[in-house]
Design a protein around this motif. Sequence first.
Motif, short mmCIF file in Angstrom:
data_model
loop_
_atom_site.label_atom_id
_atom_site.label_comp_id
_atom_site.label_asym_id
_atom_site.label_seq_id
_atom_site.Cartn_x
_atom_site.Cartn_y
_atom_site.Cartn_z
N GLY A 300 0.78 -1.23 0.00
CA GLY A 300 0.00 0.00 0.00
C GLY A 300 0.81 1.28 0.00
O GLY A 300 0.25 2.37 0.08
N ARG A 301 2.13 1.18 -0.08
CA ARG A 301 2.98 2.37 -0.05
C ARG A 301 3.76 2.48 -1.36
O ARG A 301 4.03 1.47 -2.01
CB ARG A 301 3.95 2.30 1.13
N PRO A 302 4.19 3.69 -1.73
CA PRO A 302 4.99 3.84 -2.94
C PRO A 302 6.26 3.02 -2.87
O PRO A 302 6.96 3.02 -1.86
CB PRO A 302 5.30 5.34 -2.98
N TYR A 303 6.57 2.32 -3.97
CA TYR A 303 7.72 1.43 -3.99
C TYR A 303 8.07 1.12 -5.44
O TYR A 303 7.19 1.01 -6.29
CB TYR A 303 7.39 0.13 -3.25
N ILE A 304 9.34 0.97 -5.70
CA ILE A 304 9.79 0.52 -7.02
C ILE A 304 11.08 -0.24 -6.81
O ILE A 304 11.90 0.13 -5.97
CB ILE A 304 9.97 1.69 -8.00
#
Length: 403
Positions: A300-304
């Motif tokens: 649910g959190r920004p990630y790459i």
Amino acid sequence: CPLGPQAYEIRWWKDRRIIEDFARYWFETPGAEPRSYSNWYGDAMWATYEVLRDEGLLRAVYPHMEAQVEGWTQERWDPEHEMYRWVGAWDGMETNINSRLTDDEFGGGEGYRPTLNSYLYADLQALARTAALFGEEEKAGRYRERAHALKDRVQEELWDPDRDFFFHQFASDEKGGIRAKSLTYESGPYAGNAHGRELLGYVPWQFNLPDPGYEGAWRFLMDPEHFWAPYGPTGVEQGDPQFYVSPRCCVWSGNAWPYATSQTLTAMANLLNDYQQEVVGREDYVRLLQAYSRSHRMNGRPYIAEAADPFTGSWSGHNTFYHSEHYLHSGFVDQVITGLVGLRFHSGDSLVVNPLVPEDWDYFALQKVAYHGFDLTIAWDRDGSRYGRGEGLACYLDGRELA
């Protein structure tokens, strides 16, 4: 390896020091390795100039652009075959469907690839433009001739008209009956198989290399029996006999790789802007960008990171501490600005804006992007109610309505 995507991203930053430091680092810092992986340094420097229009910076990196091309030529040029040769591992595409057919599954299968040869085509074109800008017409002509000759070789050698795609070509005989100068699956254990397409087959369009007539390759991208997936596209088409979604990094045989996805988005935007075709449309660009956007999440959190499951979006193979945290190995901002919003940058005084946004969007705005020394704003307001500046599409330069 991600030098190109990083340069494309940071050229839009307001902090000029970071842009300049990055441009100069590769040749002015002891220990930097500008050719440890394949990349498009020269093209990235010209692309930075097209945004900043800073001749001083371009003049400072011009010798580095030349050194890079000549370094590649000394190290990777095959004078008999008139192309550059290397392995997929040092494209950043290790353990791919070609190397897995050799004794060195990680880094084998040296050959002539759509990647490095397209990058050098782009670098040579950048040198031709730079030389012409600085009045070196004879030198510009030589670089232009080299670029055109390489373009012809890519189209002659790496395109398979039966499979409508650009492929890796083996440089040497390999085990299992793989013949030198054969394309993926033209010989060897899977000889005659109708697949073998990798997402890297779209890289030539990232630099507008192909002539008109090759656009049929794009019919595979949005097809769920080939590359399309909800968090994709897949790095290899799904019908391939070696297709495999690895639970851990790093296998280039089916996972979704942000590096390759951002390349494909840039290539598709070029196709939609610079070619006459009806294979894909702007709705396909938006759909692909949305799928790519959905993949930028974990818990649910920004990630790459490096590679995701193209069907679930999972980054579970990256859960070891610091495996690829904050992994700037791809593009996103550049694809939004140049593709979705449609700012098609140029070195001259012209400004082209061709948004690829969905038909049903009522508004969008890109505010105060640094361009040629100005603050440029591009805004779309269908009925004028969102921004209160009138209906339709408008461009503002330093706050003044331009068009």
